[in-house]
Design an enzyme around this catalytic site. Structure first.
Site, PDB file in Angstrom:
ATOM      1  N   SER A  89      40.847  63.653 115.626  1.00 14.94           N
ATOM      2  CA  SER A  89      40.078  65.099 115.705  1.00 14.94           C
ATOM      3  C   SER A  89      40.250  66.129 115.028  1.00 14.94           C
ATOM      4  O   SER A  89      39.363  66.918 114.339  1.00 14.94           O
ATOM      5  CB  SER A  89      40.283  65.584 117.250  1.00 14.94           C
ATOM      6  N   GLU A 113      53.481  69.595 121.756  1.00 10.84           N
ATOM      7  CA  GLU A 113      52.970  70.739 120.656  1.00 10.84           C
ATOM      8  C   GLU A 113      54.296  71.768 120.814  1.00 10.84           C
ATOM      9  O   GLU A 113      54.568  72.176 119.249  1.00 10.84           O
ATOM     10  CB  GLU A 113      51.844  71.427 121.296  1.00 10.84           C
TER      11      GLU A 113
HETATM   12  C1  LIG Z   1      48.300  69.938 126.133  1.00  9.34           C
HETATM   13  C2  LIG Z   1      47.436  69.025 125.630  1.00  9.34           C
HETATM   14  N1  LIG Z   1      47.499  68.434 124.337  1.00  9.34           N
HETATM   15  C3  LIG Z   1      46.545  67.454 123.954  1.00  9.34           C
HETATM   16  C4  LIG Z   1      45.497  67.204 124.500  1.00  9.34           C
HETATM   17  C5  LIG Z   1      44.527  66.189 123.915  1.00  9.34           C
HETATM   18  N2  LIG Z   1      44.699  65.126 124.657  1.00  9.34           N
HETATM   19  C6  LIG Z   1      43.718  64.728 125.600  1.00  9.34           C
HETATM   20  S1  LIG Z   1      43.855  63.201 126.231  1.00  9.34           S
HETATM   21  C7  LIG Z   1      44.956  62.930 125.319  1.00  9.34           C
HETATM   22  C8  LIG Z   1      45.758  61.661 125.330  1.00  9.34           C
HETATM   23  C9  LIG Z   1      46.415  61.486 126.647  1.00  9.34           C
HETATM   24  O1  LIG Z   1      46.977  60.195 126.587  1.00  9.34           O
HETATM   25  P1  LIG Z   1      47.386  59.507 128.060  1.00  9.34           P
HETATM   26  O2  LIG Z   1      47.666  60.642 129.175  1.00  9.34           O
HETATM   27  O3  LIG Z   1      48.128  58.441 127.943  1.00  9.34           O
HETATM   28  O4  LIG Z   1      46.017  59.182 128.627  1.00  9.34           O
HETATM   29  P2  LIG Z   1      45.088  58.008 128.292  1.00  9.34           P
HETATM   30  O5  LIG Z   1      44.678  58.096 126.918  1.00  9.34           O
HETATM   31  O6  LIG Z   1      45.441  56.889 128.865  1.00  9.34           O
HETATM   32  O7  LIG Z   1      43.788  58.395 129.024  1.00  9.34           O
HETATM   33  C10 LIG Z   1      45.299  64.000 124.405  1.00  9.34           C
HETATM   34  C11 LIG Z   1      46.313  64.213 123.260  1.00  9.34           C
HETATM   35  C12 LIG Z   1      45.418  67.659 125.926  1.00  9.34           C
HETATM   36  N3  LIG Z   1      44.227  67.684 126.758  1.00  9.34           N
HETATM   37  N4  LIG Z   1      46.200  68.556 126.353  1.00  9.34           N
END
Ligand SMILES: Cc1ncc(C[n+]2csc(CCOP(=O)(O)OP(=O)(O)O)c2C)c(N)n1
Ligand SMILES: [Mg+2]
Lengths: 283, 320
Positions: B43, B64
């Site tokens: 992204s 973060e």
């Molecule tokens: C605080 C925060 N940092 C980054 C993101 C961006 N983000 C959205 S989903 C995700 C990955 C999440 O991984 P997981 O919890 O394993 O969910 P899955 O990919 O298995 O759906 C990220 C980094 C976010 N939504 N919130």
């Protein structure tokens, strides 16, 4: 709600998967992967486990409550909420569109029934759920608080602050489930930031941990939730490690992070829907 | 009716790609440039740098706060860390970490924030930060930059690599007109007068600079000659350029993809009120959160597009 047969619940899972795919396809945005993997969990929870008040009132008293900490699973949550009566199924078609109650990530200020706090920024849900659980204790409300988190989400420090708090304060009316799909945005969790031994970690934080090894098998998911429930009220918070496959139910989506946040195109949608029989009627 | 635009474009691209390409180039120029990202490499368009300089790039996972702390440490070790995530998680999520370990400690950390503002679109309000410029500009020592298109973002990225001190660089997700030159020199803190005018000044930043260019042409059709000034650096603010322009035009509009409270308009108002009180109209989000929708729909609904700049300019003119 009357208990339904496994066969009937299975049909709801299939319909939920169709809903999710059609929703993200329609706006060409959103997150199909994890909700496909959590279909059995959502359906087992909402159609078999949760003791919800039949009026869907939002005061939250005297009923089990669910919180979605990994808010990007919104499409799956909206589907199961509507299919279990919280709002009209037809509203699913407004997902992620202007002036909709079905925001890209769950929101409260549009007053969508079933949603009690916004989520989307990861790592915050467990803390909120702990507060809800403690409020129930103060009120001598014997119902439970459920929460779902992602495994990648566990990389957020706040989750572990909450984990420590929960055991210290003996929040034993809470069942936290982790969607242990081994995937996150940039790749497999063990390549991005290895979670190592999750079971041992949660145990070390003072939680009762149960493992649901077959997270895409409805019977196992229900058994896991039953087992988790049996551990509540014993002085410890309960963690349900739910082994799922991201993208489950569609052969070309399963088991990869590629479908975490990418919608299918027309052709992919048609192919995917061909593998999922319409059971309850599309929205 | 077609518009006679003073700036035109042949291509659209996202500003985050300008960041990604600038970041790679900065890495080639200076071996001290390093990168960090919290599970959003794709992204943020940081993948090319990671591929070319794997030993200078750190995936932090979804953590973060940890990323900001590590960046401060890398800066202590003489590195120039570029820490990337979505603007919401690059600011509000980690405000105290930035405040103590980066700003107050004066560390050479570049906070690189994508998907800022309403134009990230369908993800909705949880991700659409509209308060970041305010939060960041309030921090002493912090330089705050919000470029307007692919080319300017790339140039800004190269410039901040050479600038010593903490920087907040804000960019976005949508595909957007590329209307500034590819070979531009980016001077931090120096506003760019893009279009000369005499009746009203439009101070715009970020994606809304393009809307200001369109608004200028619309106003000209009605015989109103607007000056358009590109405020890519919110802090330090080029007060001289602001005062000089308003001395000539006598009124102004600020345009930003941000809350009115605490944004660029607020900074301009402070400057004007001290030195040359003149009518100023704000184009920005008026004390509300955003929602899901397409970028164009959202700019319209929340009053941030060219039409709204035109209306604001007329209101400012009427108050002269
Ligand atoms: C605080 C925060 N940092 C980054 C993101 C961006 N983000 C959205 S989903 C995700 C990955 C999440 O991984 P997981 O919890 O394993 O969910 P899955 O990919 O298995 O759906 C990220 C980094 C976010 N939504 N919130
Ligand atoms: Mg995951």
């Amino acid at each position: 709600m009357e208990k339904q047969s496994i066969e009937q619940l299975q049909k709801i899972c299939t319909q939920l998967r169709r809903d999710v795919l059609r929703m993200v396809h329609a706006v060409q945005s959103g997150h199909p992967g994890a909700p496909l993997g959590c279909a059995e969990f959502f359906v087992a929870l909402y159609f078999d486990q949760l003791r919800h008040n039949p009026d869907f009132k939002m005061d939250g008293k005297g009923e089990d409550l669910f919180f979605l900490s990994n808010g990007h699973l919104s499409a799956g949550w909206y589907s199961v909420l509507s299919r279990s009566g919280y709002f009209p199924v037809s509203e699913l078609k407004t997902f992620r569109k202007l002036n909709s109650r079905l925001q890209g990530h769950p929101a409260t200020h549009e007053h969508l029934p079933g949603i009690r706090v916004a989520s989307g920024s990861l790592g915050q849900g467990l803390s909120v759920a702990l507060g809800v659980a403690q409020a129930k204790k103060i009120d001598k409300d014997d119902k439970l608080v459920y929460i779902l988190m992602g495994d990648g989400e566990l990389q957020e420090g706040q989750v572990w602050e909450a984990a420590m708090y929960a055991a210290h304060h003996k929040v034993d009316n809470l069942i936290a489930t982790v969607d242990y799909n081994g995937q996150q945005i940039d790749g497999p969790t063990d390549k991005i930031m290895d979670l190592k031994n999750l079971k041992a970690k949660w145990e070390a934080f003072g939680w009762e941990v149960i493992e649901t090894k077959e997270g895409n098998d409805l019977k196992s998911v229900i058994e896991g939730l039953e087992k988790a429930k049996a551990f509540t009220g014993k002085g410890k918070p309960v963690l349900n490690l739910l082994y799922t496959e991201m993208g489950y139910g569609v052969d070309f989506m399963v088991g990869t992070h590629k479908w975490h946040g990418s919608p299918p195109n027309d052709e992919q949608l048609a192919k995917a829907l061909g593998q999922l029989e319409e059971t309850l009627g599309d929205y | 009716m077609s518009l006679d635009l003073k700036f035109t474009f042949t291509e659209k691209k996202d500003t985050r790609s300008g960041f990604g390409d600038g970041f790679l180039e900065a890495g080639r120029k200076n071996p001290n440039v390093v990168g960090l990202c919290a599970d959003l490499i794709g992204s943020l368009k940081m993948g090319d740098f990671q591929k070319e300089f794997p030993e200078r790039f750190f995936q932090t996972g979804i953590a973060e706060a940890n990323m900001i702390g590590i960046s401060a440490g890398l800066a202590i070790g003489g590195k120039i860390p570029f820490a990337g995530t979505f603007a919401n998680f690059a600011t509000g999520r980690v405000y105290d970490q930035i405040r103590q370990s980066v700003a107050y400690s004066d560390k050479n950390v570049k906070i690189c924030a994508s998907h800022a503002g309403l134009t990230l679109g369908e993800d909705g309000a949880t991700h659409q930060i509209l308060e970041d410029l305010g939060m960041m500009k309030m921090l002493p020592h912090m330089t705050v930059i919000n470029p307007c298109d692919y080319n300017q973002t790339k140039a800004a990225t190269l410039a901040i690599a050479e600038h010593e001190g903490p920087v907040y660089l804000r960019f976005g997700r949508p595909s957007w007109p590329i209307f500034t030159p590819a070979d531009q020199k980016f001077e931090i803190g120096k506003a760019w007068k893009m279009i000369d005018g005499k009746d009203v000044t439009i101070f715009a930043t970020g994606h809304l600079v393009w809307e200001a260019v369109v608004a200028e042409a619309m106003l000209r059709q009605e015989g109103i000659h607007a000056e358009v000034i590109n405020i890519h650096t919110i802090k330090p603010l080029d007060e001289e350029a602001i005062l000089e322009s308003v001395k000539k035009t006598g009124c102004a509009v600020s345009a930003e993809e941000h809350q009115i409270n605490g944004g660029l308009g607020d900074s301009i108002a402070q400057t004007l009120i001290r030195h040359n009180p003149a009518p100023l109209e704000y184009v920005g989000v008026n004390d509300s959160f955003g929602e899901s929708g397409t970028p164009t729909q959202l700019l319209e609904k929340y009053g941030l597009n060219a039409e709204n700049i035109v209306k604001a300019a007329k209101r400012a003119l009427a108050r002269k």
